[in-house]
Scaffold this motif. Structure first.
Motif, PDB file in Angstrom:
ATOM      1  N   LEU A 166       0.813  -1.044   0.146  1.00  0.00           N
ATOM      2  CA  LEU A 166      -0.041  -0.123   0.235  1.00  0.00           C
ATOM      3  C   LEU A 166       0.989   1.268   0.068  1.00  0.00           C
ATOM      4  O   LEU A 166       1.842   1.411   0.716  1.00  0.00           O
ATOM      5  CB  LEU A 166      -0.773   0.090   1.284  1.00  0.00           C
ATOM      6  CG  LEU A 166      -1.530   1.270   1.271  1.00  0.00           C
ATOM      7  CD1 LEU A 166      -2.967   1.137   0.151  1.00  0.00           C
ATOM      8  CD2 LEU A 166      -2.443   1.320   2.604  1.00  0.00           C
ATOM      9  N   ASN A 167       0.791   2.069  -0.996  1.00  0.00           N
ATOM     10  CA  ASN A 167       1.630   3.269  -1.107  1.00  0.00           C
ATOM     11  C   ASN A 167       0.796   4.464  -0.638  1.00  0.00           C
ATOM     12  O   ASN A 167      -0.343   4.877  -1.180  1.00  0.00           O
ATOM     13  CB  ASN A 167       2.003   3.573  -2.571  1.00  0.00           C
ATOM     14  CG  ASN A 167       2.712   2.511  -3.056  1.00  0.00           C
ATOM     15  OD1 ASN A 167       3.899   1.886  -2.499  1.00  0.00           O
ATOM     16  ND2 ASN A 167       2.629   2.215  -4.341  1.00  0.00           N
ATOM     17  N   ILE A 168       1.024   5.094   0.537  1.00  0.00           N
ATOM     18  CA  ILE A 168       0.451   6.305   1.143  1.00  0.00           C
ATOM     19  C   ILE A 168       1.563   7.244   0.915  1.00  0.00           C
ATOM     20  O   ILE A 168       2.247   7.652   1.759  1.00  0.00           O
ATOM     21  CB  ILE A 168       0.191   5.883   2.508  1.00  0.00           C
ATOM     22  CG1 ILE A 168      -0.939   4.676   2.743  1.00  0.00           C
ATOM     23  CG2 ILE A 168      -0.640   7.322   3.237  1.00  0.00           C
ATOM     24  CD1 ILE A 168      -1.201   4.338   4.267  1.00  0.00           C
ATOM     25  N   GLY A 169       1.497   8.116  -0.201  1.00  0.00           N
ATOM     26  CA  GLY A 169       2.343   9.146  -0.592  1.00  0.00           C
ATOM     27  C   GLY A 169       3.988   8.571  -0.413  1.00  0.00           C
ATOM     28  O   GLY A 169       3.974   7.694  -1.199  1.00  0.00           O
ATOM     29  N   PRO A 170       4.754   9.153   0.320  1.00  0.00           N
ATOM     30  CA  PRO A 170       6.352   8.511   0.219  1.00  0.00           C
ATOM     31  C   PRO A 170       6.400   7.605   1.212  1.00  0.00           C
ATOM     32  O   PRO A 170       7.449   6.561   1.313  1.00  0.00           O
ATOM     33  CB  PRO A 170       7.073   9.607   0.801  1.00  0.00           C
ATOM     34  CG  PRO A 170       6.256  10.380   1.645  1.00  0.00           C
ATOM     35  CD  PRO A 170       4.851  10.384   1.101  1.00  0.00           C
ATOM     36  N   ILE A 171       5.287   6.970   1.793  1.00  0.00           N
ATOM     37  CA  ILE A 171       5.346   5.680   2.703  1.00  0.00           C
ATOM     38  C   ILE A 171       4.958   4.499   2.008  1.00  0.00           C
ATOM     39  O   ILE A 171       3.873   4.546   1.450  1.00  0.00           O
ATOM     40  CB  ILE A 171       4.487   5.993   4.078  1.00  0.00           C
ATOM     41  CG1 ILE A 171       5.175   7.289   4.597  1.00  0.00           C
ATOM     42  CG2 ILE A 171       4.731   4.953   5.174  1.00  0.00           C
ATOM     43  CD1 ILE A 171       4.237   7.828   5.842  1.00  0.00           C
TER      44      ILE A 171
END
Length: 429
Positions: A166-171
């Motif tokens: 799961l990509n949450i912005g840069p995380i």
């Protein structure tokens, strides 16, 4: 007041012959007051209505004045532009061109990073297919509403396994239901696949990732530094590795520091083992006088001084022997103190020499490889800073210890000289 007094006098004269007259007068006054209040209320209401009308009219006039001021500003700006010189117009056009070129460069850099094809026209404009902007728009919308995607990830034991990412912005968060493990992902520079960050996620975090994967609701752990904390932890170094960064100039600094430490330790032991100087030196000698001679109640240098006085009568020869012994003893007490003082003076100079050497290496690397790669020039900067640090670390304690030991030695010698002066003319027989 005069009217009321007059009425009272008339009433007294008539003897209050009639009671109806006062009642009628009071009723008339009440009626007048009531009518006056009604008139006052009507007048206030009229004034409020007129004030409201005037306020509305005033607001309209203020709005008109504001519009006229804006119009006047626009007219003044237009007039100023008409009066601008050719140089000012050229300067403004050049600034617009620089801004346009900067925006084109940003767009070109972004397209190159995203591996998007574009074309250059004859006027250096960047031409992009409109379909690409629609695709970027859809990707931006997907980033705003992220979803789980299956990707190969290097697990903590070094195996490549498919994880739900799961990509949450840069995380990036990953979870594998079969392994029942998950956590944060990192993307090393020289590695194509991401890997799980070790030592961050525990079983409780893995359970939260499972709930987030299944229900979309969960509490997750992330790194607010975006991997910088892990880099700092991996770059932690010991004292030896830190000293090695100082290069060759760290060795003489450490040598002088060790030499000063040994000298300071030996001199401290020597000064602590010296006998204490007596304050009532002559009084103690007089107390030990007997018919058979003088018993020497002292140790060390004072005992030697008394022995010289016993063996030599009062004369210049006795004074010369006392002075000679004092000089020998002073040299013994102050010997090797200069090593500590010299180290305190030379350590900062060696650190400065290492700093200059490191900066020369840095500029040589910058001249050869340029300033784009920070790792290339960091070695010279590390050498410059570490040698300065080591020089100060050695110099500051050496300076303090040298001052303390010198003060102790001078105080001891001064007290011994005072007793020597007293005994030089003392008759022992």
């Amino acid at each position: 007041m005069i009217t009321r007094l007059t009425i009272l006098l008339l009433l007294l004269i008539t003897g209050f012959s009639s009671t109806a007259a006062p009642i009628s007068v009071s009723q008339e006054l009440v009626n007048r007051i009531t009518e006056s209040q009604k008139s006052l209320q009507a007048l206030e209401s009229k004034i409020n209505e007129e004030t409201l009308k005037y306020q509305v009219q005033l607001n309209k006039e203020l709005a008109a004045v504001k519009a006229l001021r804006e119009q006047a500003t626009t007219i003044q700006r237009t007039a100023d532009e008409q009066l601008m010189s050719i140089e000012q117009l050229s300067d403004r056009i050049n600034k617009w061109r620089e801004q346009d070129n900067y925006q084109k460069l940003l767009l070109q850099t972004y397209l190159e990073q995203q591996n998007i094809a574009f074309e250059h026209t004859g006027t250096s404009d960047v031409t992009v297919n409109p379909e690409i902007f629609r695709r970027l728009r859809n990707e931006l919308i997907d980033d705003l509403a992220p979803s789980w995607q299956q990707t190969d990830v290097i697990s903590t034991n070094g195996e490549i396994k498919p994880f739900n990412v799961l990509n949450i912005g840069p995380i990036q968060l990953a979870y594998n239901s079969q392994l029942q493990s998950g956590g944060l992902l990192e993307n090393p520079v020289n590695q194509t696949l991401p890997n799980l960050v070790k030592g961050v996620s525990q079983n409780a975090q893995a359970v939260q990732l499972l709930q987030l994967n299944q229900t979309g609701i969960g509490s997750v752990t992330f790194d607010p530094t975006l991997g910088n904390a892990t880099k700092l932890q991996n770059n932690q170094q010991g004292i030896v590795s830190h000293i090695k960064k100082g290069g060759v100039w760290a060795l003489p600094i450490l040598f002088f520091g060790l030499l000063a430490f040994i000298a300071a330790l030996l001199k401290s032991i020597q000064l602590m083992r010296l006998p204490r100087i007596s304050k009532d030196f002559i009084e103690q000698l007089n107390a030990k006088k007997t018919s058979f001679g003088v018993q020497i109640p002292f140790d060390g240098a004072e005992k030697k001084l008394v022995q010289i006085a016993l063996d030599t009568p009062v004369s210049e020869q006795r004074d010369d022997q006392i002075v000679s012994y004092l000089m020998q003893h002073q040299h013994k007490v102050e010997n090797y103190l200069g090593v500590v003082a010299t180290t305190a003076a030379i350590a900062p100079l060696l650190g400065l020499l290492g700093t200059v050497s490191g900066m020369i290496n840095t500029f040589m690397m910058m001249n050869t490889f340029g300033t784009g790669d920070a790792a290339t020039v960091s070695g010279g900067i590390s050498e410059a800073l570490v040698t300065t640090e080591l020089g100060l670390i050695v110099a500051i304690p050496s300076l303090i210890i040298s001052a303390l030991l010198s003060r102790k030695a001078k105080s001891y010698n001064a007290k011994l000289e005072a007793n020597a002066i007293q005994i030089s003319k003392f008759a022992m027989h």
